[in-house]
Design a protein around this motif. Structure first.
Motif: not given
Length: 340
Positions: A43, A63, A81, A86-87, A108-109, A112-115
């Protein structure tokens, strides 16, 4: 259904998915697989994690918290996002906002993404509560919100559920400006899993370009395709897939359009003139598909019904406005934020 029975049912469903994963293409040769938390995917700023709980499981909300580069103005912008991104894709917006003195928080909710990737049903109420929990953890009493696509639906629910926390809203190409249930019938979970699981890189690339009417060059679109393909190599891919499908169910079944006129916070819609994205359109009857996705028209009509709403349409661009017309989007956003 009682909660224990619901959780047991979800666990059984996940076990079935893990035992019988849908057919899927493998990542292209040379593309290293990624974990479903995008481990190993960089990121643009350091990523931190907030411990949360969902479906009686421990979760982590990822985040980025980026300090101002210019003279701090004491304000914070939260970026929300879209579903397919992803964010990290907020980088050009973060650069503009921090350069203008804003602190920026880009989560990232969950899902999603890295969450973490919960497998229970998604709700915008839960996502809004998670966002408030992040604000509380960071000591942020009141923020401005910039939200894209699905993030726009979340932003509306956040502004309705926690109005004291939201100073203003910028909604970039939000979905949810119509009630998709009026056009699209319910789609079974198994059908969604099969459809998403069998989506090839070529098909996903075409989906992004056509559904979102993107004007970006191929090299700007390819990272999103590569990211999705690389996740397929994870041993937890079935969990990622179920989590992703659950977000569609929330978009379809939890409309926010009826609440938008009730949002009191000053709101700016920034729409791409070419954007006719409408989730679920392929499942709608043919005679209704053409009527779906008049997003610029919907934004203008809804803004006129709000206490303090305004719509700007950037012609010649599609759904990813902040990447297709970066300078124009950033200028509109900063002018709006600085006036509230």
């Amino acid at each position: 259904m009682r909660v224990p029975a619901l959780i047991a049912g979800l666990a059984a469903g996940l076990a079935l998915i893990l035992a019988q994963p849908p057919a899927r293409a493998q990542p292209a040769a040379g593309d290293a697989p990624l974990g479903i938390g995008l481990e190993g995917f960089p990121y643009p700023y350091p990523v931190r994690f907030l411990p949360l709980s969902r479906d009686h499981e421990a979760q982590r909300l990822a985040y980025m918290d980026v300090a101002p580069v210019g003279q701090p103005n004491g304000r914070t912008v939260v970026l929300l996002h879209g579903r397919n991104f992803p964010s990290s894709y907020w980088q050009p917006v973060i650069t503009a906002l921090t350069g203008a003195g804003y602190r920026v928080v880009a989560p990232d909710q969950l899902g999603f993404g890295k969450s973490s990737k919960p497998v229970g049903p998604f709700t915008f109420d839960a996502m809004a509560a998670d966002t408030v929990a992040l604000l509380d953890a960071l000591g942020l009493e009141r923020v401005d919100v910039v939200a894209h696509s699905m993030g726009g639906m979340l932003a509306v629910r956040l502004a309705r559920n926690a109005p004291a926390r939201v100073n203003s809203l910028v909604l970039e190409a939000p979905i949810g400006l119509e009630d998709y249930r009026f056009s699209v019938p319910p789609v079974p979970n198994a059908v969604l899993l099969k459809r998403e699981g069998e989506l090839t890189a070529d098909a996903y690339r075409k989906q992004l370009v056509t559904s979102y009417a993107l004007t970006l060059p191929p090299e700007a679109i390819e990272p999103f395709v590569s990211l999705r393909e690389r996740v397929k190599g994870s041993g937890e891919y079935p969990r990622w897939l179920q989590s992703f499908v659950n977000s569609y169910a929330a978009i379809w079944g939890q409309p926010v359009v009826h609440e938008i006129p009730l949002v009191a916070a000053p709101t700016l819609f920034v729409m791409g003139g070419l954007d006719r994205n409408a989730p679920g359109k392929p499942f709608a009857p043919t005679e209704l598909q053409a009527k779906m996705g008049d997003n610029a028209g919907h934004a203008r009509a809804l803004a006129a019904r709000m206490p303090n709403g305004r719509a700007e349409v950037i012609e010649g661009v599609g759904h990813l406005v902040h990447m297709e017309a970066t300078d124009r989007f950033n200028a509109l956003t900063l002018d709006f934020l600085n006036s509230h």
